[in-house]
Design an enzyme around this catalytic site. Structure first.
Site, PDB file in Angstrom:
ATOM      1  CG  HIS A  16      -1.844  -0.991   1.240  1.00  0.00           C
ATOM      2  ND1 HIS A  16      -3.300  -0.758   1.055  1.00  0.00           N
ATOM      3  CD2 HIS A  16      -1.641  -2.318   0.988  1.00  0.00           C
ATOM      4  CE1 HIS A  16      -4.005  -1.905   1.024  1.00  0.00           C
ATOM      5  NE2 HIS A  16      -3.173  -3.021   1.076  1.00  0.00           N
TER       6      HIS A  16
ATOM      7  CG  ASP B  87      -5.171   2.049   1.173  1.00  0.00           C
ATOM      8  OD1 ASP B  87      -4.073   2.050   1.352  1.00  0.00           O
ATOM      9  OD2 ASP B  87      -5.742   1.413   1.023  1.00  0.00           O
TER      10      ASP B  87
HETATM   11 BR1  BUP Z   1       9.977  -8.349  -0.176  1.00  0.00          BR
HETATM   12  C1  BUP Z   1      10.254  -6.754  -1.388  1.00  0.00           C
HETATM   13  N1  BUP Z   1      12.012  -5.212  -2.022  1.00  0.00           N
HETATM   14  O1  BUP Z   1      12.713  -7.170  -0.681  1.00  0.00           O
HETATM   15  P1  BUP Z   1       3.193  -6.313  -3.836  1.00  0.00           P
HETATM   16  C2  BUP Z   1       9.472  -6.068  -1.959  1.00  0.00           C
HETATM   17  N2  BUP Z   1       9.621  -4.899  -2.471  1.00  0.00           N
HETATM   18  O2  BUP Z   1      11.337  -3.502  -3.231  1.00  0.00           O
HETATM   19  P2  BUP Z   1       3.063  -7.680  -1.213  1.00  0.00           P
HETATM   20  C3  BUP Z   1      10.819  -4.610  -2.452  1.00  0.00           C
HETATM   21  O3  BUP Z   1       7.405  -4.151  -2.380  1.00  0.00           O
HETATM   22  P3  BUP Z   1       0.333  -6.764  -0.756  1.00  0.00           P
HETATM   23  C4  BUP Z   1      11.624  -6.323  -1.221  1.00  0.00           C
HETATM   24  O4  BUP Z   1       8.882  -3.983  -5.351  1.00  0.00           O
HETATM   25  C5  BUP Z   1       6.644  -3.934  -4.602  1.00  0.00           C
HETATM   26  O5  BUP Z   1       6.561  -2.697  -4.700  1.00  0.00           O
HETATM   27  C6  BUP Z   1       8.009  -4.643  -4.418  1.00  0.00           C
HETATM   28  O6  BUP Z   1       4.375  -5.033  -3.067  1.00  0.00           O
HETATM   29  C7  BUP Z   1       8.617  -3.889  -3.166  1.00  0.00           C
HETATM   30  O7  BUP Z   1       3.335  -7.234  -2.624  1.00  0.00           O
HETATM   31  C8  BUP Z   1       6.381  -4.078  -2.763  1.00  0.00           C
HETATM   32  O8  BUP Z   1       4.063  -6.873  -4.862  1.00  0.00           O
HETATM   33  C9  BUP Z   1       5.406  -5.326  -2.562  1.00  0.00           C
HETATM   34  O9  BUP Z   1       1.919  -5.830  -4.002  1.00  0.00           O
HETATM   35  O10 BUP Z   1       1.658  -6.505  -0.920  1.00  0.00           O
HETATM   36  O11 BUP Z   1       4.195  -6.884  -0.538  1.00  0.00           O
HETATM   37  O12 BUP Z   1       2.593  -8.840  -0.986  1.00  0.00           O
HETATM   38  O13 BUP Z   1       0.099  -8.327   0.020  1.00  0.00           O
HETATM   39  O14 BUP Z   1      -0.525  -5.438  -0.492  1.00  0.00           O
HETATM   40  O15 BUP Z   1       0.032  -7.053  -2.313  1.00  0.00           O
END
Ligand code: BUP
Length: 461
Positions: free
Chosen positions: A18, A116
């Site tokens: 988020h 949000d």
């Molecule tokens: Br782990 C990790 N580095 O080491 P998502 C994640 N990320 O930059 P999630 C990093 O966190 P939800 C790390 O690039 C993305 O922008 C990644 O969001 C970054 O999955 C973010 O992909 C992660 O939507 O969140 O964390 O499961 O459950 O809300 O979808």
């Protein structure tokens, strides 16, 4: 007289999934649009990653104001809720009335709130009291957003959702029941009750902003635009503004040795494996994944997590995958348990495929870079997202693996799918095309960029 610059308050909810798109939006607005920004964050943050990113962002964007908002401590009876992020969302909703005086006394006065989806009801009410528009930002796919928007109708029209074989959202292709996250089968589940409250408040928003783009979710967006999708729900306009551009946050304390390692690997030769910030895999699944990666023969960069919240992640990598695995694969791959810069990794020419849970931010990042994805959804919106990835030609999805957190996928199955991903010429070329479309949408004069400009112009008047 010069028009006053709009003053926008941005309010992301807990979780890197988020926070990240909100920071990207804030960075984009502060660099390219004439506006003042206030970033509202709930304190204390759940994860170390969130605290670090908020501090780094603010120190590198000194013009953005910060409004830190202290949560009322949780009711002890709710502390048993197993997911600390859901608990934080609930506490945020319970504490939000405390924010009103700060919003009402903002100087210059606020012109709009970008909040949000999770806090839609309270923020909608406060925006109405302040007589300013509330734009809801939903950090999910548009298709999953439609499911959330339809959820109140679905649950009230169906005596037992578990008896359905598919969910039919008016105007959209049906969703198989297997793609519906288990909590949605129980209206009393904390996640479901939070989503129901927010969905019921959608009509109070000026518009819904989505980190997606037309070409990627063309069917869903077309059905919404022509009024066939969700025609029986009073929805404000849905505006795709994605894929949001990378956010260049410098963190001098982070050792990015994995990027130097990637520099020495051949083009498109490395499989990047990450399941986002909130998925902890079981020990047995980690073992199967390690064997699958090793036997695939491909080079790999694997970000491993063993707890939902990073602060609790204390196990050593070698304890998880074994010293002998580390020794055997030392020339082939890297396994790390640290926050990495995923955007730097996905941008790197050595990356040839992405084994991923299909968190929507990761999907948009893979789309921007045109990297083929092996979709392995774990929870939440991820199965719906996996279907979109497959349909858009950005990747492959083995449906029978189900929700990753529920069953055990064998090393052999994983190996076979990794090989398929890395050798799938059609998916590779299609992914490159997705990348071109994605960059065009959010580039100068792209469709998504124009939407943001129009919103800002409307706030100038
Ligand atoms: Br782990 C990790 N580095 O080491 P998502 C994640 N990320 O930059 P999630 C990093 O966190 P939800 C790390 O690039 C993305 O922008 C990644 O969001 C970054 O999955 C973010 O992909 C992660 O939507 O969140 O964390 O499961 O459950 O809300 O979808």
């Amino acid at each position: 007289a010069q028009p006053l610059l709009p003053h926008i308050a941005l309010f992301p909810c807990a979780g890197m999934g988020h926070l990240t798109p909100f920071l990207r939006l804030a960075s984009m607005l502060s660099s390219s649009q004439n506006c003042l920004l206030t970033l509202i964050t709930a304190s204390p943050a759940v994860s170390a990653a969130e605290s670090t990113h908020i501090s780094l962002f603010l120190s590198q964007h000194p013009k953005v104001n910060h409004l830190e908002f202290h949560l009322i401590p949780s009711d002890p009876t709710t502390i048993t809720i197993p997911d600390p992020f859901f608990l934080q969302w609930q506490s945020t909703n319970h504490s939000l009335h405390l924010l009103y005086p700060s919003l009402a006394s903002a100087s210059p006065p606020l012109s709009a709130i970008f909040s949000d989806f999770v806090v839609a009801p309270s923020m909608g009410t406060m925006a109405a009291q302040l007589n300013i528009p509330n734009y809801i930002f939903s950090p999910t796919s548009c298709k999953f957003f439609c499911l959330m928007a339809y959820l109140p109708n679905l649950l009230s029209n169906t005596s037992d959702i578990c008896t359905l074989t598919q969910v039919e959202i008016p105007g959209l292709a049906p969703l198989p029941m297997t793609s519906i996250l288990p909590p949605f089968r129980n209206p009393n589940h904390i996640f479901t009750s939070l989503i129901l409250q927010s969905s019921r408040a959608l009509s109070t928003a000026k518009a819904i902003l989505m980190n997606t783009f037309h070409e990627f979710e063309s069917d869903t967006l077309a059905s919404i635009n022509d009024g066939t999708a969700l025609h029986n729900i009073n929805l404000p306009p849905i505006l795709p503004i994605g894929p949001l551009k990378d956010l260049d946050i410098k963190n001098d304390h982070q050792d990015k040795y994995y990027l130097s390692w990637l520099d020495n690997q051949p083009k498109e030769s490395v499989v990047y494996v990450s399941f986002g910030s909130r998925t902890a895999m079981s020990d047995s699944q980690i073992r199967e994944l390690s064997k699958g990666l090793e036997t695939s023969g491909y080079r790999f960069l694997w970000v491993l997590k063993t707890s939902k919240v990073d602060k609790d992640d204390i196990q050593e990598v070698s304890d998880m995958v074994g010293e002998s695995f580390m020794e055997r694969t030392k020339n082939k791959g890297i396994v790390l348990k640290a926050w990495v810069s995923q955007q730097d990794i996905l941008e790197h020419p050595a990356i040839g495929g992405f084994v991923n849970h299909c968190g929507w931010n990761s999907v948009m990042e893979a789309a921007r870079e045109g990297i083929p994805v092996l979709a392995w959804p774990q929870h939440g919106d991820q199965s719906v997202n996996a279907e979109i990835v497959e349909k858009a030609g950005l990747g492959i999805w083995e449906r029978k693996w189900g929700w990753g957190l529920e069953g055990l996928v064998s090393a052999e199955e994983i190996r076979n799918k990794i090989v398929e991903l890395m050798e799938h010429e059609k998916v590779r070329s299609c992914s490159k095309k997705v990348g071109e479309e994605a960059r065009k949408a959010s580039g100068i004069d792209g469709r998504s960029e124009k939407v943001v400009k129009e919103i800002m112009q409307s706030l100038m008047q």
